[in-house]
Design an enzyme around this catalytic site. Sequence first.
Site, PDB file in Angstrom:
ATOM      1  N   GLN A  78       5.519  80.480 -97.701  1.00 31.50           N
ATOM      2  CA  GLN A  78       6.907  80.558 -98.164  1.00 31.50           C
ATOM      3  C   GLN A  78       7.825  81.009 -97.026  1.00 31.50           C
ATOM      4  OE1 GLN A  78       8.058  79.687-101.324  1.00 31.50           O
ATOM      5  NE2 GLN A  78      10.081  79.983-100.445  1.00 31.50           N
ATOM      6  N   LYS A  84       6.054  78.534-108.566  1.00 34.48           N
ATOM      7  CA  LYS A  84       5.151  77.480-108.067  1.00 34.48           C
ATOM      8  C   LYS A  84       3.732  77.731-108.581  1.00 34.48           C
ATOM      9  CE  LYS A  84       8.013  76.728-103.979  1.00 34.48           C
ATOM     10  NZ  LYS A  84       8.256  77.047-102.562  1.00 34.48           N
ATOM     11  N   ASP A 142       3.792  71.089 -98.007  1.00 29.28           N
ATOM     12  CA  ASP A 142       5.244  71.139 -97.833  1.00 29.28           C
ATOM     13  C   ASP A 142       5.730  69.997 -96.932  1.00 29.28           C
ATOM     14  OD1 ASP A 142       6.619  73.045 -99.301  1.00 29.28           O
ATOM     15  OD2 ASP A 142       6.109  74.689 -97.941  1.00 29.28           O
TER      16      ASP A 142
END
Length: 284
Positions: A89, A45, A112
């Site tokens: 994460q 990412k 997200d």
Amino acid sequence: MDGKALAERVRKEVAGEVASLGRPVGLATVLVGDDPASGVYVRSKQKACREVGIEPFDHNLSSETGQDDLLALVEQLNGDEAVTGILVQLPLPKQIDPQAILDAIDPAKDVDGFHVVNAGRLFTGGKSLVPCTPLGCLLLLKDRLGDLAGKRAIVLGRSNIVGKPMAQLLLNESCTVTIAHSKSRDLAGECRRADIVVAAVGRPEMVRGDWIQPGATVIDVGINRVDAGGGKTKLVGDVAYAEALPHAGGITPVPGGVGPMTIACLLANTVTAACRQRGVDLPA
Ligand code: NAP
């Protein structure tokens, strides 16, 4: 259906939008612990960010980190103007409640799309940041089919990060949506009625070829590592690809389908967040 090619197009658009914003865009990635798979995801990412001109801010914390320390970091990132988006994460070590962390992220920086405010806005038709994987699936479907209105869609799986937001996105496109899960009966029959099948169950090759209506579009979200013999492993999806291919009008492969779109949509969400935070009109 080539997820890599569409992801490349999305990344190019994002790079153009970042350049035209004229001010830095930054994504903070927070990794707690040393899970190898999570490390690979975060690094990929960060690399994708650099390629489109988004500055990645890397926060690696030890696996011993307590919830209060992680909450303090999230608070600091919420208040940092250089940070446009925040990505924590998952999974987190067991001493940390993931929901408490996701709830602490400023919804405007929640790239997200997991914050309850963004989930609520998606469900009520407001401006939200949408979870990256279902957003990527929707872009793949629209790229292939154009207008989705009136199509019968089935989503296999009802997780908060894939199945539920996927179903809501399809409903927002005026599809007739069925959501199936582990207690659903006659999955094969339900799938055979669908013009669009999105499989997100985490069960290797569960969806068989004869579940697919001729000409249906199949999006395979699953990523499952299975034994490939000779001590090797391979990745397969939730759909038996070779069986489904002759029936489907279009089908995403694993790998190379939804996966690349997930990262491209993270970049797109970061630019969306930047535009909204600065009151800039979003590019079409
Ligand atoms: P999850 O949280 O484990 O949810 C799985 C869902 O599938 C649940 O709703 C479960 O039903 C349902 N299910 C399980 N077994 C089933 C069965 N036999 N029949 C019907 N439904 C069944 O998984 P997730 O996070 O949504 O992820 C799903 C898959 O997508 C995984 O393979 C994951 O690795 C992959 N994934 C890929 C990406 C990407 O970027 N490509 C991103 C995220 C996830 P219940 O609710 O009844 O338990």
